[in-house]
Design a protein around this motif. Structure first.
Motif, PDB file in Angstrom:
ATOM      1  N   PRO A 140      56.593  61.089 146.484  1.00 31.43           N
ATOM      2  CA  PRO A 140      55.943  60.615 147.742  1.00 31.43           C
ATOM      3  C   PRO A 140      54.551  61.008 147.923  1.00 31.43           C
ATOM      4  O   PRO A 140      53.734  60.234 148.689  1.00 31.43           O
ATOM      5  CB  PRO A 140      56.843  61.034 148.726  1.00 31.43           C
ATOM      6  N   SER A 141      54.293  62.224 147.508  1.00 34.18           N
ATOM      7  CA  SER A 141      53.030  62.672 147.817  1.00 34.18           C
ATOM      8  C   SER A 141      51.712  61.763 146.978  1.00 34.18           C
ATOM      9  O   SER A 141      50.632  61.951 146.911  1.00 34.18           O
ATOM     10  CB  SER A 141      52.594  63.967 147.570  1.00 34.18           C
ATOM     11  N   ASP A 142      52.024  61.263 145.831  1.00 34.71           N
ATOM     12  CA  ASP A 142      51.384  60.383 144.974  1.00 34.71           C
ATOM     13  C   ASP A 142      51.004  59.051 145.630  1.00 34.71           C
ATOM     14  O   ASP A 142      50.271  58.234 144.984  1.00 34.71           O
ATOM     15  CB  ASP A 142      51.861  60.229 143.587  1.00 34.71           C
ATOM     16  N   TRP A 143      51.849  58.617 146.321  1.00 27.94           N
ATOM     17  CA  TRP A 143      51.629  57.285 146.858  1.00 27.94           C
ATOM     18  C   TRP A 143      50.482  56.901 147.734  1.00 27.94           C
ATOM     19  O   TRP A 143      50.095  57.647 148.566  1.00 27.94           O
ATOM     20  CB  TRP A 143      53.069  56.877 147.961  1.00 27.94           C
ATOM     21  N   HIS A 144      49.734  55.919 147.487  1.00 32.96           N
ATOM     22  CA  HIS A 144      48.306  55.708 147.927  1.00 32.96           C
ATOM     23  C   HIS A 144      48.668  54.590 148.934  1.00 32.96           C
ATOM     24  O   HIS A 144      47.363  54.280 149.547  1.00 32.96           O
ATOM     25  CB  HIS A 144      47.333  55.522 146.999  1.00 32.96           C
ATOM     26  N   PRO A 146      50.738  53.879 152.061  1.00 27.97           N
ATOM     27  CA  PRO A 146      51.558  53.986 153.032  1.00 27.97           C
ATOM     28  C   PRO A 146      52.564  52.888 153.391  1.00 27.97           C
ATOM     29  O   PRO A 146      53.715  52.965 153.598  1.00 27.97           O
ATOM     30  CB  PRO A 146      51.099  54.737 154.102  1.00 27.97           C
ATOM     31  N   PRO A 214      56.629  64.827 152.462  1.00 32.73           N
ATOM     32  CA  PRO A 214      55.142  64.435 151.992  1.00 32.73           C
ATOM     33  C   PRO A 214      54.107  64.473 152.988  1.00 32.73           C
ATOM     34  O   PRO A 214      54.633  64.320 154.236  1.00 32.73           O
ATOM     35  CB  PRO A 214      55.196  62.937 151.609  1.00 32.73           C
ATOM     36  N   THR A 216      51.247  62.601 153.211  1.00 35.32           N
ATOM     37  CA  THR A 216      50.786  61.391 153.194  1.00 35.32           C
ATOM     38  C   THR A 216      49.951  61.066 154.690  1.00 35.32           C
ATOM     39  O   THR A 216      50.804  61.227 155.545  1.00 35.32           O
ATOM     40  CB  THR A 216      51.480  60.181 152.786  1.00 35.32           C
ATOM     41  N   LEU A 245      48.552  64.443 156.288  1.00 40.94           N
ATOM     42  CA  LEU A 245      49.178  64.078 157.666  1.00 40.94           C
ATOM     43  C   LEU A 245      49.005  64.762 158.906  1.00 40.94           C
ATOM     44  O   LEU A 245      48.879  64.294 159.953  1.00 40.94           O
ATOM     45  CB  LEU A 245      50.791  64.443 157.121  1.00 40.94           C
TER      46      LEU A 245
END
Length: 302
Positions: A140-144, A146, A214, A216, A245
């Motif tokens: 999830p922390s890699d998702w660019h 949202p 995450p 994000t 976040l």
């Protein structure tokens, strides 16, 4: 009704995973949320034990289990608890029931959300392989994007919305103030908690807790609820290299509190550990108290 008296984006699965199948435990107080069964369900619900805790898999019927405080201690505040497990399992004990019991002991009505999950193999060895593959892929922390991440959670957000609707519809019966219903989640459950606050439409949590979820960045509205975050620097699963976040909440002018522990790893939940991360629960309750959420309704401030 239950009265007061793991692991999410789970820790890396070793070659010998240590999971033991168990019978599905009795859940007499669980209330079905009526959100239906996903069309891609491929295996029956199953449970296993690991790390001394119980986990559910292949959940296709969402439920909500109440843990109500002693009426003499009830504060009128409620929290929906979302366990983690990478949307492939649910840490029902360490991040669910144990959290709910602790909240109820503080006078807060708690409701454990058993939300629907992605289908996984029935065999535990095959499930362990699937977990390893998930951990090796994008986190999830890699998702660019949202927006894409939030769309992927549509079934789980629907379950959360139904949980809020149920709690508020029975608020009088359960001695709850419908304006004081919040949510706390762990890892995947934390992602669901933030998503529910941002795009959950009528859910509108009064406050939220993100426990090793995450970080994000999202577009945060100016009416976003107060946010509490706790995670460890040595998480190993969620990359705590920055706090976007937190900055998203601050940019919107909304209250946010961050607890960044030196040690604790991922999935510490209610496990007793020799690290300061174990203090997260007391800090969360104190934060709720600061926001006036754990005082008895009849109490008056000096």
């Amino acid at each position: 009704m239950t009265t007061a008296s793991s692991t999410s984006y789970a820790p890396a699965v070793p070659e010998k995973h240590g999971m033991t199948p168990i019978a599905i435990p009795a859940q007499p107080d669980a209330i079905e949320l009526g959100t239906g069964q996903p069309p891609n369900a491929s295996a029956p619900e199953a449970w296993h034990s690991e790390y001394g805790s119980m986990f559910a898999r292949n959940v296709v019927i969402a439920t909500l289990t109440p843990f109500l405080p002693d009426p003499a201690k009830a504060t009128g505040t409620a929290v929906i608890v979302a366990p983690g497990g990478g949307f492939m399992s649910l840490s029902m004990e360490n991040e669910g029931w144990d959290v709910a019991r602790a909240l109820a002991n503080r006078g807060v009505a708690a409701f454990v959300l058993k939300y629907r999950l992605k289908p996984t193999p029935e065999d535990l060895d095959d499930f362990a392989v699937a977990i390893r593959a998930m951990l090796a892929g994008p986190r999830p922390s890699d998702w660019h994007d949202p927006a894409t991440a939030l769309r992927a959670l549509a079934p789980q957000i629907a379950d959360a919305r139904a949980a809020f609707a149920l709690v508020r519809s029975r608020a009088s019966e359960w001695t709850i103030d419908p304006e004081r219903v919040g949510m706390v989640g762990f890892s995947a459950g934390a992602m669901l908690t933030v998503a529910t606050a941002l795009v959950g439409e009528d859910a509108k949590p009064a406050f939220i807790g993100d426990i090793y979820g995450p970080l994000t960045a999202f577009e945060v509205p100016d009416d976003a609820p107060p946010l509490f975050i706790a995670l460890a620097a040595d998480d190993g699963v969620i990359d705590p290299s920055g706090f976007p976040l937190v900055e998203s909440w601050r940019a919107a002018g909304r209250p946010v509190e961050l607890h960044f522990y030196e040690q604790g790893g991922h999935g510490f939940g209610m496990y007793p550990k020799e690290t300061t991360s174990t203090d997260w629960f007391d800090s969360f309750v104190n934060w709720m108290r600061m926001h006036g959420l754990v005082e008895h309704p009849e109490a008056t401030s000096p």
